[in-house]
Enzyme design. Structure first.
Site, short mmCIF file in Angstrom:
data_model
loop_
_atom_site.label_atom_id
_atom_site.label_comp_id
_atom_site.label_asym_id
_atom_site.label_seq_id
_atom_site.Cartn_x
_atom_site.Cartn_y
_atom_site.Cartn_z
N ASN A 1 1.68 -2.61 8.04
CA ASN A 1 3.02 -3.22 7.97
C ASN A 1 4.07 -2.38 8.68
O ASN A 1 5.02 -1.88 8.09
CB ASN A 1 3.42 -3.52 6.52
CG ASN A 1 3.40 -2.28 5.63
OD1 ASN A 1 2.79 -1.27 5.96
ND2 ASN A 1 4.07 -2.38 4.50
N HIS B 1 -5.05 4.52 1.84
CA HIS B 1 -3.85 3.68 1.73
C HIS B 1 -2.59 4.53 1.95
O HIS B 1 -2.00 5.05 1.01
CB HIS B 1 -3.83 3.05 0.34
CG HIS B 1 -2.85 1.94 0.18
ND1 HIS B 1 -3.09 0.86 -0.62
CD2 HIS B 1 -1.62 1.73 0.70
CE1 HIS B 1 -2.05 0.03 -0.59
NE2 HIS B 1 -1.14 0.55 0.21
N LEU C 1 2.51 5.14 7.27
CA LEU C 1 3.07 6.13 8.19
C LEU C 1 4.29 5.60 8.94
O LEU C 1 4.95 6.35 9.65
CB LEU C 1 2.01 6.61 9.18
CG LEU C 1 0.81 7.34 8.56
CD1 LEU C 1 -0.18 7.77 9.63
CD2 LEU C 1 1.27 8.55 7.75
N ASN D 1 5.65 -1.32 -6.04
CA ASN D 1 4.87 -2.56 -6.06
C ASN D 1 3.39 -2.23 -5.84
O ASN D 1 3.07 -1.69 -4.78
CB ASN D 1 5.38 -3.50 -4.97
CG ASN D 1 4.71 -4.86 -5.01
OD1 ASN D 1 3.82 -5.10 -5.80
ND2 ASN D 1 5.14 -5.75 -4.13
N ASP E 1 -1.02 5.22 -1.64
CA ASP E 1 0.01 4.23 -1.33
C ASP E 1 1.32 4.95 -0.98
O ASP E 1 2.41 4.53 -1.38
CB ASP E 1 0.21 3.24 -2.48
CG ASP E 1 1.03 2.01 -2.07
OD1 ASP E 1 1.30 1.85 -0.85
OD2 ASP E 1 1.43 1.24 -2.95
N ASP F 1 -1.34 -5.46 3.35
CA ASP F 1 -0.67 -4.76 2.25
C ASP F 1 0.85 -4.79 2.38
O ASP F 1 1.41 -4.60 3.46
CB ASP F 1 -1.13 -3.30 2.17
CG ASP F 1 -0.48 -2.59 1.00
OD1 ASP F 1 -0.76 -2.98 -0.13
OD2 ASP F 1 0.34 -1.69 1.24
#
Length: 428
Positions: free
Chosen positions: A90, A56, A59, A276, A303, A150
């Site tokens: 995303n 996760h 980049l 988040n 993350d 995500d």
């Protein structure tokens, strides 16, 4: 490629051994090894682990190169001991087509600091309305096996079911950002005592737990694989534990920051703590640590969410959510899990290399440190103690919650298929 002899390393924390790397593979593991012409690295009892794998990572390229690029992100990964990262979808444009995931994959190959495995979007534009080109992304040069919206939740149960059915055909996995959108409208932090006292909109635990409960049931119904991103509450742990007791194909990850930090830090109103899912309570943190130790939570995932300083150096309500984490992940895991006695180094190798590589079906990574295996390795000085200084980060962004905090452990060397990407703590 030349030979490299690592002398006196504690492989997975065991007794000191020598490890001989010849070309791209581990040639021999034992004591008293020698090799003519080999470059010798004196490990002096440092911990040798298989190269870390992150399921996760953000980049940001294409589209937000002001916060991170594939090159700077993979440099940060190498410094943190990672030899492979999964790049989230995303971006701008969204990685929802074969063309975009191949672009990210090729950028990763060009960077050379670690392998980059793109994650494909579940829905077109992350909008949650129509399935993206899952099959085309899998059949592309990038060979996508992990799909996630995500940053947004796949909140439509029919879309989620269809995605699970689709990826089952090629042993893919849907990684869910569990956040019921209606329950988190206007949310700024964890819903609880601190949010009530500060007057900030609350992000209730049930918003995460209700989606996880639904999705493990859907995965069981379909007979497919679901992975829960950045699990953050004690209730979520219990749902995943129950699903696993049923034998369902459910896996879950926890971030380093959710293993260490609590919502009490939000009292400072410092946006570096805005993330988040949000930082939760001390009780949640302890439950997450126990679940990682007993295997209910399968792996640690960073993350890593880089942001330019203008997106964080502002009032809390306007700040972006997210923290960088690649360069500090192993130190936080040592502090919370190893130094506390909850995990040994073999357990760290399992949670940060073996299991994430298996979940992502990533070949060549998450392999034992033994003869004939790819030389993807990380050497850690676990005795090191030092303050986190983001000025020295390889990442393009500096939004770390650990600035000035003393953390243990320092990666001294990282090897990607026998080639040193980090030497003496610096990029090669």
């Amino acid at each position: 490629m030349s030979k490299i002899l690592i002398r006196g390393a504690k492989v997975l924390g065991g007794e000191p051994q020598d490890v001989l790397i010849d070309g791209e593979t581990v040639a021999e593991v034992g004591t008293g090894l020698s090799a003519e012409g080999a470059r010798v690295i004196e490990a002096d009892g440092k911990i040798l682990l298989p190269g870390l794998v992150d399921l996760h990572t953000h980049l940001r390229e294409p589209g937000r190169e002001d916060s991170e690029t594939v090159l700077t992100g993979t440099k940060a990964a190498a410094v943190g001991g990672f030899t492979a990262v999964h790049a989230m979808a995303n971006t701008f444009p969204v990685a929802d087509t074969a063309g975009v995931v191949e672009q990210v994959w090729r950028l990763g190959r060009e960077s050379g600091y670690c392998d980059v495995q793109p994650v494909g979007a579940v829905t077109v534009g992350l909008e949650g309305k129509k399935l993206a080109e899952l099959g085309a992304m899998h059949d592309s040069a990038a060979g996508v096996r992990v799909f996630s919206d995500d940053g947004k939740c796949v909140d439509d149960a029919v879309i989620m079911r269809r995605a699970l059915e689709y990826v089952k055909a090629f042993d893919g996995v849907v990684a869910q950002h569990a956040q019921e959108p209606r329950l988190t409208e206007g949310a700024q932090m964890n819903e609880g005592i601190v949010s009530a006292e500060l007057g900030l909109g609350g992000w209730p635990a049930v918003a995460e737990e209700s989606i996880i409960a639904r999705d493990v049931l859907l995965a069981a119904h379909v007979g497919s694989r679901v992975h829960i991103c950045h699990l953050s509450t004690a209730g979520s742990v219990e749902i995943v534990r129950w699903a696993k007791s049923k034998g369902w194909n459910v896996t879950a990850e926890v971030t380093p920051h959710h293993l260490l930090l609590t919502d009490e830090l939000v009292r400072s109103y410092n946006p570096v703590y805005k993330v988040n899912p949000p930082l939760r309570t001390e009780a949640d943190v302890l439950a997450l640590r126990e679940a990682l130790a007993d295997g209910t939570i399968d792996c640690v995932a960073t993350d890593h969410a880089p942001h330019p300083h203008e997106d964080k150096d502002c009032e809390w309500g306007a700040a972006a959510m997210g923290m960088v984490g690649l360069e500090t992940a192993l130190s936080v895991v040592q502090h919370t899990m190893v130094d506390s006695g909850l995990l040994d180094w073999a357990g760290v190798a399992d949670r940060m290399s073996f299991r994430p590589a298996h979940i992502g079906r990533l070949e060549g990574h998450g392999r034992p440190v033994s003869a004939g295996e790819p030389a993807n390795l990380t050497l850690l000085d676990s005795a090191y103690r030092g303050e986190v200084d983001p000025a020295g980060f390889a990442s393009r962004s500096r939004n770390t919650p650990y600035e000035g905090r003393e953390l243990p452990g320092r990666v001294t060397h990282t090897f990607l298929r026998g080639r040193a990407t980090v030497v003496d703590g610096k990029l090669a």
